[in-house]
Scaffold this motif. Structure first.
Motif, mmCIF file in Angstrom:
data_model
loop_
_atom_site.group_PDB
_atom_site.id
_atom_site.type_symbol
_atom_site.label_atom_id
_atom_site.label_comp_id
_atom_site.label_asym_id
_atom_site.label_seq_id
_atom_site.Cartn_x
_atom_site.Cartn_y
_atom_site.Cartn_z
ATOM 1 N N LEU A 45 0.835 -1.197 0.000
ATOM 2 C CA LEU A 45 0.000 0.000 0.000
ATOM 3 C C LEU A 45 0.872 1.249 0.000
ATOM 4 C CD1 LEU A 45 -2.957 -0.607 2.492
ATOM 5 C CD2 LEU A 45 -3.075 -0.240 0.031
ATOM 6 N N ASP A 46 0.507 2.219 -0.820
ATOM 7 C CA ASP A 46 1.205 3.494 -0.816
ATOM 8 C C ASP A 46 0.186 4.618 -0.798
ATOM 9 O OD1 ASP A 46 0.182 3.510 -3.386
ATOM 10 O OD2 ASP A 46 2.104 3.153 -4.358
ATOM 11 N N GLN A 52 -6.503 7.101 -4.248
ATOM 12 C CA GLN A 52 -7.438 6.668 -5.289
ATOM 13 C C GLN A 52 -8.656 5.988 -4.682
ATOM 14 O OE1 GLN A 52 -5.223 4.185 -7.982
ATOM 15 N NE2 GLN A 52 -3.735 5.796 -8.468
ATOM 16 N N PHE A 53 -8.432 5.159 -3.681
ATOM 17 C CA PHE A 53 -9.542 4.458 -3.040
ATOM 18 C C PHE A 53 -10.471 5.437 -2.319
ATOM 19 C CE2 PHE A 53 -10.970 2.171 0.933
ATOM 20 C CZ PHE A 53 -12.025 1.508 0.319
ATOM 21 N N LEU A 54 -9.910 6.377 -1.590
ATOM 22 C CA LEU A 54 -10.733 7.340 -0.849
ATOM 23 C C LEU A 54 -11.498 8.255 -1.802
ATOM 24 C CD1 LEU A 54 -8.304 8.280 2.066
ATOM 25 C CD2 LEU A 54 -10.172 6.620 2.075
ATOM 26 N N ASN A 55 -10.881 8.623 -2.914
ATOM 27 C CA ASN A 55 -11.598 9.424 -3.912
ATOM 28 C C ASN A 55 -12.759 8.627 -4.506
ATOM 29 O OD1 ASN A 55 -9.888 11.585 -3.498
ATOM 30 N ND2 ASN A 55 -8.566 11.099 -5.248
ATOM 31 N N TRP A 56 -12.545 7.325 -4.708
ATOM 32 C CA TRP A 56 -13.616 6.478 -5.230
ATOM 33 C C TRP A 56 -14.768 6.389 -4.226
ATOM 34 C CZ3 TRP A 56 -15.806 1.895 -3.480
ATOM 35 C CH2 TRP A 56 -16.621 1.220 -4.374
ATOM 36 N N VAL A 57 -14.433 6.249 -2.938
ATOM 37 C CA VAL A 57 -15.471 6.211 -1.907
ATOM 38 C C VAL A 57 -16.265 7.516 -1.902
ATOM 39 C CG1 VAL A 57 -15.893 6.104 0.582
ATOM 40 C CG2 VAL A 57 -14.223 4.563 -0.466
ATOM 41 N N TYR A 58 -15.565 8.632 -2.051
ATOM 42 C CA TYR A 58 -16.234 9.941 -2.094
ATOM 43 C C TYR A 58 -17.185 10.030 -3.287
ATOM 44 C CZ TYR A 58 -16.769 15.025 -2.181
ATOM 45 O OH TYR A 58 -17.286 16.298 -2.192
ATOM 46 N N VAL A 84 -3.779 -0.531 9.115
ATOM 47 C CA VAL A 84 -2.385 -0.442 8.674
ATOM 48 C C VAL A 84 -1.460 -0.192 9.869
ATOM 49 C CG1 VAL A 84 -0.777 0.930 7.308
ATOM 50 C CG2 VAL A 84 -2.965 0.264 6.327
ATOM 51 N N SER A 85 -1.864 0.675 10.788
ATOM 52 C CA SER A 85 -1.039 0.931 11.978
ATOM 53 C C SER A 85 -0.903 -0.322 12.827
ATOM 54 C CB SER A 85 -1.658 2.067 12.803
ATOM 55 O OG SER A 85 -1.660 3.270 12.078
ATOM 56 N N TRP A 86 -1.995 -1.080 12.962
ATOM 57 C CA TRP A 86 -1.917 -2.335 13.718
ATOM 58 C C TRP A 86 -0.969 -3.308 13.032
ATOM 59 C CZ3 TRP A 86 -3.126 -7.315 12.249
ATOM 60 C CH2 TRP A 86 -3.129 -8.280 13.271
ATOM 61 N N PRO A 97 2.545 3.395 5.234
ATOM 62 C CA PRO A 97 2.503 4.416 4.179
ATOM 63 C C PRO A 97 1.989 5.739 4.718
ATOM 64 C CG PRO A 97 0.632 2.950 3.989
ATOM 65 C CD PRO A 97 1.490 2.389 5.087
ATOM 66 N N ARG A 98 2.351 6.814 4.046
ATOM 67 C CA ARG A 98 1.786 8.120 4.375
ATOM 68 C C ARG A 98 0.354 8.178 3.866
ATOM 69 N NH1 ARG A 98 4.963 12.730 1.830
ATOM 70 N NH2 ARG A 98 3.446 13.922 3.044
ATOM 71 N N PHE A 99 -0.509 8.766 4.663
ATOM 72 C CA PHE A 99 -1.912 8.850 4.296
ATOM 73 C C PHE A 99 -2.251 10.249 3.791
ATOM 74 C CE2 PHE A 99 -2.369 4.807 6.085
ATOM 75 C CZ PHE A 99 -3.653 4.331 5.860
#
Length: 348
Positions: A45-46, A52-58, A84-86, A97-99
């Motif tokens: 994951l990057d 891209q995923f969050l834009n798709w959800v929006y 991801v943090s876990w 990755p940076r969010f």
């Protein structure tokens, strides 16, 4: 073998004692991930993929007639970030990755925390604090409040822990500050090059031994004038009603009162809101770290016996992004703005 998002979410839910509603929300996020149909393992994951995923959800929320698509996207972001943090804490991935930043959204539950721009305004407004009646100290009163703001932000302390406003409060004394890299508590195995701070929470009486990061160390050093006795309090400059002085500071910083969403009633800020601010930024930086930092009680047996609670708190404190104003003293600009070099003149 690559870890799929489905496996990561299931392992995360098994390790955390979440409510039934929270588990449903996480599985809803997983369904969105599958609907997006992007088979990227957690290890690869990057930031671009997550964006891209969050834009798709929006876009999906807008297409479905959602009234607050930004909040929907940000909620999904919170879930992915927690998983991801876990995975990072449990060595499933090497580097998280940076969010991307959260999208603009309409506040639906009200805002009970201060933004970093407001914290910066509070920090610099301490130079305008008037001299208290009978003030005999060589250190300006604003310097004590600047250090207090730093500790509130980094540890979420109670006001009684800082100033000891009543007789039964145990304030922070100089014997609670250790400049050694070894922790005074022998159970803590980590080392901090900036020293350690010990304190007791007012509400529960629980003792904490926390590492100092660079910012906390610099501000406590600025108060270490001469050779103070070990039983002397670290913080001065408060009264029996510290919230009154904090509201005066908010007025100097030109920070308006918060508003109740339901009644639109204006409510003044109080020092307890700094504890909520601490929890907000720790969870933004490292999800669920605020539980350990603030000393909240937890009901899950698994979490109470979780072996990595202390290392998690250590990592969170040492890496928490600080407001820009807190770095002024670290960079040698205690009496002037770090950006424009505008000098400040303390009134006390």
């Amino acid at each position: 073998m690559p870890t799929t998002m489905k496996n990561a979410v299931e392992m995360y839910l098994q390790a955390r004692d979440l409510s039934r509603g929270s588990r449903i929300e996480y599985r809803t996020t997983l369904e969105k991930w599958h609907a997006w149909n992007h088979k990227v393992p957690v290890e690869k994951l990057d930031r671009a993929t997550i964006r891209q995923f969050l834009n798709w959800v929006y876009e999906q929320a807008v297409a479905e007639g959602g009234t607050n698509p930004g909040r929907t996207s940000n909620k999904t972001r919170t879930h992915i970030r927690a998983v991801v943090s876990w995975a990072w804490e449990n060595d499933i991935i090497d580097i998280p990755p940076r969010f991307p930043k959260p999208l603009p959204a309409r506040e639906v539950a009200g805002r009970h925390y201060l933004t970093k721009s407001e914290i910066n305004a509070l920090y610099f407004a301490t130079h305008q604090m008037p001299r208290p009646r009978g003030w005999q100290e060589t250190v300006p009163v604003g310097r004590y409040w600047r250090a207090a703001l730093v500790l509130f932000f980094n540890y979420g302390l109670d006001s009684g822990t800082v100033w000891g406003t009543t007789s039964f409060h145990e304030p922070i004394l100089w014997r609670h500050v250790s400049w050694s890299d070894r922790a005074p508590n022998r159970e803590v195995k980590q080392r901090s090059r900036w020293g350690w701070l010990s304190y007791r929470r007012i509400k529960t009486g629980k003792s904490f031994c926390r590492p100092m990061n660079r910012v906390v160390h610099a501000h406590l050093k600025s108060l270490f004038i001469g050779e103070p006795a070990s039983v002397d309090p670290v913080f001065l400059g408060s009264t029996a009603r510290p919230n009154v002085r904090f509201r005066e500071l908010c007025a100097l910083a030109k920070i308006g009162p918060k508003k109740d969403v339901d009644t639109s009633e204006e409510i003044p800020w109080v020092l307890k809101d700094l504890r909520k601010t601490c929890a907000t930024y720790y969870d933004e930086h490292m999800p669920e770290s605020s539980i350990e930092i603030l000393g909240h009680s937890v009901g899950g047996i698994t979490y109470r016996h979780y072996a990595h609670r202390a290392p998690l708190a250590f990592k969170a404190i040492m890496t928490l992004p600080q407001p820009s104003s807190f770095l002024a003293l670290v960079r040698g600009f205690d009496r002037q703005s770090p950006c424009c070099r505008r000098p400040f003149a303390d009134l006390a």
